[in-house]
Design a protein around this motif. Structure first.
Motif, PDB file in Angstrom:
ATOM      1  N   UNK A 137       0.835  -1.484  -0.274  1.00 25.57           N
ATOM      2  CA  UNK A 137       0.016   0.097   0.558  1.00 25.57           C
ATOM      3  C   UNK A 137       1.024   1.363   0.264  1.00 25.57           C
ATOM      4  N   UNK A 138       1.513   1.113   0.821  1.00 20.93           N
ATOM      5  CA  UNK A 138       2.980   2.731   1.045  1.00 20.93           C
ATOM      6  C   UNK A 138       3.407   2.463   0.017  1.00 20.93           C
ATOM      7  N   UNK A 139       4.153   1.604  -1.696  1.00 23.19           N
ATOM      8  CA  UNK A 139       4.235   1.769  -2.127  1.00 23.19           C
ATOM      9  C   UNK A 139       3.554   2.559  -2.961  1.00 23.19           C
ATOM     10  N   UNK A 140       2.305   1.665  -3.764  1.00 22.86           N
ATOM     11  CA  UNK A 140       1.127   2.088  -4.294  1.00 22.86           C
ATOM     12  C   UNK A 140       1.195   3.671  -4.250  1.00 22.86           C
ATOM     13  N   UNK A 141       0.931   4.351  -2.831  1.00 26.69           N
ATOM     14  CA  UNK A 141       0.810   5.030  -2.456  1.00 26.69           C
ATOM     15  C   UNK A 141       1.651   6.277  -3.065  1.00 26.69           C
ATOM     16  N   UNK A 142       2.941   5.897  -3.157  1.00 35.26           N
ATOM     17  CA  UNK A 142       4.477   6.562  -3.799  1.00 35.26           C
ATOM     18  C   UNK A 142       3.950   6.723  -4.580  1.00 35.26           C
ATOM     19  N   UNK A 143       3.627   5.797  -5.439  1.00 33.43           N
ATOM     20  CA  UNK A 143       3.606   6.153  -7.017  1.00 33.43           C
ATOM     21  C   UNK A 143       2.526   7.011  -7.357  1.00 33.43           C
ATOM     22  N   UNK A 144       1.025   6.886  -6.383  1.00 30.86           N
ATOM     23  CA  UNK A 144       0.516   7.765  -6.719  1.00 30.86           C
ATOM     24  C   UNK A 144       0.928   9.602  -6.785  1.00 30.86           C
ATOM     25  N   UNK A 145       1.689   9.858  -5.345  1.00 28.19           N
ATOM     26  CA  UNK A 145       2.316  10.609  -5.616  1.00 28.19           C
ATOM     27  C   UNK A 145       3.345  11.117  -5.841  1.00 28.19           C
ATOM     28  N   UNK A 146       3.621  10.218  -6.754  1.00 33.00           N
ATOM     29  CA  UNK A 146       5.107  10.234  -8.089  1.00 33.00           C
ATOM     30  C   UNK A 146       4.480  11.161  -8.924  1.00 33.00           C
ATOM     31  N   UNK A 147       3.361  10.386  -9.780  1.00 32.87           N
ATOM     32  CA  UNK A 147       2.761  11.146 -10.615  1.00 32.87           C
ATOM     33  C   UNK A 147       2.563  12.553 -10.294  1.00 32.87           C
ATOM     34  N   UNK A 148       1.438  12.697  -9.246  1.00 27.86           N
ATOM     35  CA  UNK A 148       1.403  13.871  -9.210  1.00 27.86           C
ATOM     36  C   UNK A 148       1.730  15.209  -8.113  1.00 27.86           C
ATOM     37  N   UNK A 149       3.265  15.040  -8.615  1.00 24.23           N
ATOM     38  CA  UNK A 149       4.452  15.652  -8.511  1.00 24.23           C
ATOM     39  C   UNK A 149       4.855  15.339  -9.534  1.00 24.23           C
ATOM     40  N   UNK A 150       4.772  14.893 -10.611  1.00 21.90           N
ATOM     41  CA  UNK A 150       5.319  14.435 -11.474  1.00 21.90           C
ATOM     42  C   UNK A 150       4.097  16.016 -12.600  1.00 21.90           C
ATOM     43  N   UNK A 151       3.002  16.085 -12.658  1.00 23.76           N
ATOM     44  CA  UNK A 151       2.056  16.536 -13.272  1.00 23.76           C
ATOM     45  C   UNK A 151       2.379  18.373 -12.725  1.00 23.76           C
ATOM     46  N   UNK A 152       2.991  18.094 -11.057  1.00 25.63           N
ATOM     47  CA  UNK A 152       1.928  19.840 -11.040  1.00 25.63           C
ATOM     48  C   UNK A 152       3.673  20.056 -11.400  1.00 25.63           C
ATOM     49  N   UNK A 153       4.618  19.692 -11.214  1.00 22.56           N
ATOM     50  CA  UNK A 153       6.401  19.987 -11.421  1.00 22.56           C
ATOM     51  C   UNK A 153       6.203  20.734 -12.931  1.00 22.56           C
ATOM     52  N   UNK A 154       5.760  19.578 -13.923  1.00 24.97           N
ATOM     53  CA  UNK A 154       5.268  19.998 -15.146  1.00 24.97           C
ATOM     54  C   UNK A 154       4.638  21.238 -15.563  1.00 24.97           C
ATOM     55  N   UNK A 155       3.633  21.048 -15.092  1.00 28.62           N
ATOM     56  CA  UNK A 155       2.488  22.257 -15.049  1.00 28.62           C
ATOM     57  C   UNK A 155       3.340  23.707 -14.428  1.00 28.62           C
ATOM     58  N   UNK A 156       4.033  23.381 -13.686  1.00 33.27           N
ATOM     59  CA  UNK A 156       4.635  24.756 -13.173  1.00 33.27           C
ATOM     60  C   UNK A 156       6.295  24.877 -14.629  1.00 33.27           C
ATOM     61  N   UNK A 157       6.895  23.755 -14.948  1.00 35.18           N
ATOM     62  CA  UNK A 157       7.978  24.375 -15.817  1.00 35.18           C
ATOM     63  C   UNK A 157       7.287  24.590 -17.010  1.00 35.18           C
TER      64      UNK A 157
END
Lengths: 344, 375
Positions: free
Chosen positions: A92-112
């Protein structure tokens, strides 16, 4: 001291060194350094590949890259802390990690994307130095905004954000026995993660149509434009992609107790990222991967010597910058670089 | 009205750091080579002064006159610059910026771990051995020296019957004297044939070479001169503060501050970086927590009134807290915004823009107008 005595002293020193070298060359120590080096290489390739993508196509040396990594570490950490309520299992923790990763990627890509369209696009007609200056100013702004937010919400009593570190699954903190050597689970995770990112980016750049357009744009922007492709829009996409990868790197760093989420992380990751992309050759993805392995291995080796033999705290970091200097002297364009890259 | 002017302490910092920014502009603004590791020379100068005062530099006595120490620090930096430059000037553009950054980071990491410099090298050394203050003046003639430093400096009373200066004011004038001399020296070099070649290199290096100049030696020479004055600036900083740390000398963000000053003041206008740094420090002080010389925060606290300050904006956040959050010690944010705006909209900086408007250096133009010269 007589000649004999000094010779004797030298011999003693050399014997000590030979002894240390013998220690270092023992299989279990070498294996530990190898795994540690690969884990570090995984981190370095993460923090450097976004930088090299942006430079390769646009010729913009993005000074704000470290700040984007740092923001990624905080965002990823925040999302993790929010998602991981009670004690959950490894999966579960690992799954959450990949959720967080995808969200962070999207947010930072937006900023970029916003940064490219709003700021950097204004400067393509000016000498390239202005892009460096602009992104340098951007780091000041981003770092200070994050500092205000962190202070305001009282997130950070210590330099490493413990709450984010705490979301790491227990399995990754434990040691894994690999026969001759036992290594931390986190190291293996970082190796796997780095390899997956490299494979993913490589596949994107060489196997997809958009990757082909990016490569064409970095080879010859004018010709690509003439073929009816809007290179300006490709710039935006690549800048967003680079920022997104920086954010993903930050999310990974958040779990590593040696880094953690903190405002100085911006400068701490920016300089190694520069070293890696320059050793590999500015703008070449293959070079960045090879250079990350070289720098990671050097870092791990020097850390071993520092921990066991040589009393100089700055040894690993200093060696990394020395490699940069030596590389620039011997082969300024880097391992796989060509004389001129980028263009618009 | 007085509140608008920066404090004297701030002005001392403006002077020595302004000199460093000018030395950065001397090489980067005039030859176009971005020396991103310039902090190495500033740090070398600062560390040289402190180490010499602690008797840790062989052959240099702890009580050596400060002016001599500054010159020696400059010479050390010249040697360092020749070594770094000989390697670095084979490169240009981003690569030059990166190799100089690399060299300075090697020095930074080295100094941070070098326990010979200080018992706790991460915090940096302080002047411990030397008890007498650092004096600016003619070496060997006591009456022509005035000591600098916040606590250790001289104060002057009854000069010309009426003028009184505290220790910081004396430091201000004496450091200002050194900075002025250095500025004139650099300006002289810029306006010499040597300086013209530097500008030629910036505008078109290939053509300068084609005309017959060996640009490598010109660049190396300019780098050495620039390093000399950067080290003097570092030495002044160390002499005034009496302690240094790796973070405020060798770290790459120190070069970043010089870059900030140069861009805001005007890249390639020797005096500009001083104004740039003055601007920068003024903004910082205006937004600082205490703002003894005025400042926005005390002003708002005083004039907004209790009712406004305790008004709740959002979720228990009052106006007072908001002001604290966004202003208290976060000048860096606004300096960054100003810097980006300058890069985008005022690429010539403060002094460069004024010169463009007037059509030449300010002094000459003002004089010409006063004389009533025809255009």
């Amino acid at each position: 001291m007589t000649g004999f005595e000094s010779t004797l002293a030298n011999l003693v020193v050399m014997a000590g060194f030979a002894d240390a070298l013998g220690q270092f060359l023992r299989p279990e120590n070498l294996a530990a350094v190898l795994v540690d080096g690969l884990a570090k290489a995984g981190l370095y390739v993460m923090i450097a590949s976004g930088l090299t993508l942006i430079f390769g196509l646009m010729g913009v040396l993005n000074f704000a890259h470290g700040s984007m990594t740092m923001i990624g570490a905080y965002l990823g950490g925040l999302i993790m802390v929010g998602l991981v309520g009670g004690s959950t299992g490894f999966g579960a923790n690992l799954l959450f990690f990949f959720v967080a990763l995808a969200a962070t990627f999207a947010l930072l890509a937006g900023l970029g994307g916003v940064v490219e369209v709003g700021l950097i696009r204004q400067l393509y007609d000016r000498p390239p130095v202005y892009q460096i200056l602009l992104t340098f100013g951007l780091t000041l702004i981003l770092d200070e905004i994050v500092r205000i937010v962190v202070l305001f919400y009282g997130m950070q009593p210590t330099s490493d954000w413990q709450a984010a570190l705490g979301t790491k699954p227990a399995a990754l903190a434990e040691s894994v026995d690999l026969g001759i050597v036992s290594v931390s689970g986190l190291s293996l995770f970082e190796i796997a993660f780095g390899t997956a990112t490299v494979a993913g980016l490589w596949a994107f750049l060489t196997k997809t149509r958009y990757g082909m357009i990016i490569r064409a744009g970095s080879e010859d922007a004018e010709m690509t434009e003439a073929l009816g492709i809007d290179v300006r829009r490709v710039f935006t996409v690549v800048f967003a992609l680079g920022a997104g990868v920086a954010g993903a790197a930050g999310t990974l760093l958040m779990w590593d107790p040696a880094w953690g989420a903190s405002v100085p992380l911006a400068a701490d990751t920016l300089l190694p990222a520069f070293v890696v992309v320059i050793i590999g050759g500015l703008g070449t993805f293959r070079g960045t991967v090879v250079a990350a392995v070289i720098v990671g291995m050097t870092d791990a080796t020097m850390t071993w010597w520092f921990v066991n033999e040589i009393e100089f705290a700055g040894l690993p970091e200093m060696t990394i910058f020395l490699i940069l200097v030596v590389m620039l002297v011997l082969r300024p364009q880097g391992l796989f670089g060509v004389e001129e890259v980028g263009g618009h | 009205m007085v509140a608008v002017l920066p404090k004297v302490e701030t002005m001392v910092a403006v002077l020595y750091f302004g000199l460093f920014a000018m030395s950065f502009d001397f090489i980067s603004g005039y030859t176009g080579y971005l020396s991103f590791g310039h902090a190495a020379f500033y740090g070398a100068g600062a560390y040289f002064v402190v180490l010499a005062s602690n008797g840790k530099i062989p052959l240099v006595a702890t009580d050596t006159s400060f002016v001599v120490l500054l010159a020696l620090a400059g010479l050390v930096a010249v040697v360092l610059a020749l070594l770094i430059g000989a390697v670095s000037f084979r490169l240009s553009g981003v690569y030059f910026a990166m190799i100089t950054l690399g060299f300075s980071q090697v020095l930074y990491v080295f100094v941070r771990g070098w326990d010979y410099a200080a018992s706790n090298p991460r915090d940096g050394p302080a002047v411990l051995e030397r008890t007498d203050p650092f004096s600016v003046g003619v070496p060997g003639v006591d009456s022509l020296n005035l000591a600098i430093g916040q606590l250790a400096g001289d104060s002057v009373e009854g000069l010309l019957g009426v003028l009184n200066f505290g220790t910081t004011e004396v430091s201000y004038y004496m450091i200002g004297l050194v900075v002025l001399v250095c500025y004139f020296a650099m300006q002289r070099i810029i306006h010499s044939p040597f300086g013209r070649v530097l500008v030629a290199i910036r505008e078109n290096e290939e053509r300068a070479e084609a005309v017959g100049y060996n640009t490598f030696w010109y660049k190396l020479g300019a780098f050495a001169v620039s390093a000399f004055f950067a080290a003097v600036a570092g030495g002044l900083f160390a002499g005034f503060q009496r302690s240094v740390s790796p973070e405020n000398t060798f770290y790459f963000l120190v070069t970043g501050d010089a870059l900030l000053a140069s861009i805001i003041g005007g890249f390639g206008t020797l005096a500009g970086p001083l104004y740039g740094w003055l601007f920068d420090e003024s903004v910082t002080e205006f937004l600082s927590k205490t703002g003894e010389g005025g400042g926005l925060l005390p002003y708002l606290r005083e004039h907004l009134g209790e009712a406004t300050m305790t008004t709740e904006l959002y979720n228990g956040l009052t106006v007072g807290q908001t002001i604290d959050t966004f202003l208290n010690g976060h000048a860096e944010l606004y300096v960054g915004v100003i810097f980006v705006l300058f890069v985008l909209f005022v690429p010539n900086g403060l002094l460069g823009t004024v010169r463009d408007r007037l059509g030449g250096p300010v002094g000459e133009q003002v004089a010409a107008r006063l004389r009533g010269d025809e255009e």
